[in-house]
Scaffold this motif. Structure first.
Motif, PDB file in Angstrom:
ATOM      1  N   ALA A   9       0.811  -1.218   0.000  1.00  0.00           N
ATOM      2  CA  ALA A   9       0.000   0.000   0.000  1.00  0.00           C
ATOM      3  C   ALA A   9       0.845   1.270   0.000  1.00  0.00           C
ATOM      4  CB  ALA A   9      -0.934   0.003   1.216  1.00  0.00           C
ATOM      5  N   VAL A  10       2.173   1.125   0.034  1.00  0.00           N
ATOM      6  CA  VAL A  10       3.071   2.279   0.106  1.00  0.00           C
ATOM      7  C   VAL A  10       3.492   2.680  -1.302  1.00  0.00           C
ATOM      8  CG1 VAL A  10       5.300   3.103   0.964  1.00  0.00           C
ATOM      9  CG2 VAL A  10       3.918   1.570   2.373  1.00  0.00           C
ATOM     10  N   SER A  11       3.309   3.955  -1.643  1.00  0.00           N
ATOM     11  CA  SER A  11       3.795   4.480  -2.925  1.00  0.00           C
ATOM     12  C   SER A  11       5.240   4.923  -2.746  1.00  0.00           C
ATOM     13  CB  SER A  11       2.957   5.669  -3.384  1.00  0.00           C
ATOM     14  OG  SER A  11       1.661   5.254  -3.740  1.00  0.00           O
ATOM     15  N   SER A  37       1.539  -9.074  -1.439  1.00  0.00           N
ATOM     16  CA  SER A  37       2.743  -8.515  -2.059  1.00  0.00           C
ATOM     17  C   SER A  37       3.518  -7.654  -1.078  1.00  0.00           C
ATOM     18  CB  SER A  37       2.373  -7.647  -3.265  1.00  0.00           C
ATOM     19  OG  SER A  37       1.728  -8.397  -4.250  1.00  0.00           O
ATOM     20  N   ALA A  38       4.801  -7.545  -1.356  1.00  0.00           N
ATOM     21  CA  ALA A  38       5.692  -6.655  -0.615  1.00  0.00           C
ATOM     22  C   ALA A  38       6.678  -6.055  -1.601  1.00  0.00           C
ATOM     23  CB  ALA A  38       6.433  -7.417   0.472  1.00  0.00           C
ATOM     24  N   GLN A  39       7.278  -4.945  -1.198  1.00  0.00           N
ATOM     25  CA  GLN A  39       8.290  -4.288  -2.018  1.00  0.00           C
ATOM     26  C   GLN A  39       9.649  -4.408  -1.344  1.00  0.00           C
ATOM     27  OE1 GLN A  39       7.032  -0.294  -3.671  1.00  0.00           O
ATOM     28  NE2 GLN A  39       5.503  -0.534  -2.042  1.00  0.00           N
ATOM     29  N   ILE A  78       8.069  15.122 -12.264  1.00  0.00           N
ATOM     30  CA  ILE A  78       8.278  14.149 -11.188  1.00  0.00           C
ATOM     31  C   ILE A  78       7.930  12.750 -11.696  1.00  0.00           C
ATOM     32  CG2 ILE A  78       7.530  13.414  -8.878  1.00  0.00           C
ATOM     33  CD1 ILE A  78       6.869  16.389  -8.349  1.00  0.00           C
ATOM     34  N   PRO A  79       8.844  11.771 -11.536  1.00  0.00           N
ATOM     35  CA  PRO A  79       8.505  10.400 -11.917  1.00  0.00           C
ATOM     36  C   PRO A  79       7.588   9.759 -10.868  1.00  0.00           C
ATOM     37  CG  PRO A  79      10.881  10.636 -11.511  1.00  0.00           C
ATOM     38  CD  PRO A  79      10.226  11.919 -11.140  1.00  0.00           C
ATOM     39  N   TYR A  80       6.384   9.379 -11.283  1.00  0.00           N
ATOM     40  CA  TYR A  80       5.412   8.762 -10.379  1.00  0.00           C
ATOM     41  C   TYR A  80       5.410   7.238 -10.578  1.00  0.00           C
ATOM     42  CZ  TYR A  80       3.498  13.366  -9.449  1.00  0.00           C
ATOM     43  OH  TYR A  80       3.340  14.674  -9.056  1.00  0.00           O
ATOM     44  N   PRO A  81       5.169   6.463  -9.489  1.00  0.00           N
ATOM     45  CA  PRO A  81       5.059   5.009  -9.645  1.00  0.00           C
ATOM     46  C   PRO A  81       3.939   4.676 -10.623  1.00  0.00           C
ATOM     47  CG  PRO A  81       5.132   5.623  -7.323  1.00  0.00           C
ATOM     48  CD  PRO A  81       4.978   6.889  -8.105  1.00  0.00           C
ATOM     49  N   ASP A  82       4.227   3.759 -11.540  1.00  0.00           N
ATOM     50  CA  ASP A  82       3.270   3.401 -12.573  1.00  0.00           C
ATOM     51  C   ASP A  82       3.136   1.884 -12.604  1.00  0.00           C
ATOM     52  OD1 ASP A  82       1.472   4.105 -14.657  1.00  0.00           O
ATOM     53  OD2 ASP A  82       3.013   3.794 -16.165  1.00  0.00           O
ATOM     54  N   TRP A 100       8.975  -5.809  -6.624  1.00  0.00           N
ATOM     55  CA  TRP A 100       7.750  -6.338  -6.036  1.00  0.00           C
ATOM     56  C   TRP A 100       7.803  -7.857  -6.019  1.00  0.00           C
ATOM     57  CZ3 TRP A 100       3.058  -3.897  -4.510  1.00  0.00           C
ATOM     58  CH2 TRP A 100       3.099  -2.501  -4.526  1.00  0.00           C
ATOM     59  N   VAL A 101       7.495  -8.438  -4.877  1.00  0.00           N
ATOM     60  CA  VAL A 101       7.386  -9.887  -4.760  1.00  0.00           C
ATOM     61  C   VAL A 101       5.948 -10.190  -4.349  1.00  0.00           C
ATOM     62  CG1 VAL A 101       8.267 -11.975  -3.663  1.00  0.00           C
ATOM     63  CG2 VAL A 101       9.779 -10.003  -3.985  1.00  0.00           C
ATOM     64  N   THR A 102       5.248 -10.941  -5.190  1.00  0.00           N
ATOM     65  CA  THR A 102       3.875 -11.335  -4.896  1.00  0.00           C
ATOM     66  C   THR A 102       3.846 -12.825  -4.634  1.00  0.00           C
ATOM     67  OG1 THR A 102       2.987  -9.579  -6.282  1.00  0.00           O
ATOM     68  CG2 THR A 102       1.498 -11.401  -5.759  1.00  0.00           C
ATOM     69  N   PHE A 103       3.246 -13.192  -3.498  1.00  0.00           N
ATOM     70  CA  PHE A 103       3.122 -14.595  -3.116  1.00  0.00           C
ATOM     71  C   PHE A 103       1.690 -15.037  -3.366  1.00  0.00           C
ATOM     72  CE2 PHE A 103       6.546 -12.831  -0.582  1.00  0.00           C
ATOM     73  CZ  PHE A 103       7.553 -13.752  -0.802  1.00  0.00           C
TER      74      PHE A 103
END
Length: 144
Positions: A9-11, A37-39, A78-82, A100-103
């Motif tokens: 949930a963190v940008s 998921s986690a980053q 500004i580069p935004y997460p996409d 990103w790692v998604t389990f």
């Protein structure tokens, strides 16, 4: 190399820096039949390339998928997460890159806490983030 983790949930922007209480360890919680998921975040003083990401210690009926944070720049510069990309990026000096790692937890996964090691291999060395995946006995129904 700075390495730390963040929840899904963190940008995270390219100018995001590691805070004093950030850690290279994260705990995720999932019911069976769910995905979480986690980053893993990396930042270095010099340019580097991500060459591979490996996930060790996956329990039976759990699989992992790796993606890389991509960015889009608007009129404000500004580069935004996409989108999340399958292509490992070249990372410029003094910028933060998210992995990103998604389990994907299967419906028959055994409940309990499992330690998992995620290793990010880069041109600047190998760096490991620790993940504890806690699977609960509840099962999310498959959508019809």
């Amino acid at each position: 190399m700075y390495i730390w983790t963040a929840g899904s949930a963190v940008s995270v922007f390219k100018n995001t820096r590691m805070r004093q209480n950030d850690s290279s360890r994260i705990t995720l919680h999932a019911a069976r039949g769910m995905e979480v998921s986690a980053q893993i975040l990396l930042r270095e003083y010099a340019d580097f390339d991500i060459t591979d990401v490996t996930v060790a210690g996956l329990p039976d009926d759990v699989r992992a998928e790796i993606r890389y944070q991509d960015y889009i720049t608007y009129n404000d510069g500004i580069p935004y997460p996409d989108i999340l990309s399958r292509t490992a990026p070249h990372v410029k000096a003094q910028t933060t890159q998210g992995v990103w790692v998604t389990f994907f937890v299967g419906e028959n996964a055994v409940p309990g806490a499992r330690p998992i090691q995620c290793t990010v291999r880069t041109s600047a060395g190998d760096f490991t983030a620790a993940v504890v995946l806690t699977v609960y006995p509840a099962v999310l129904p498959t959508p019809a």
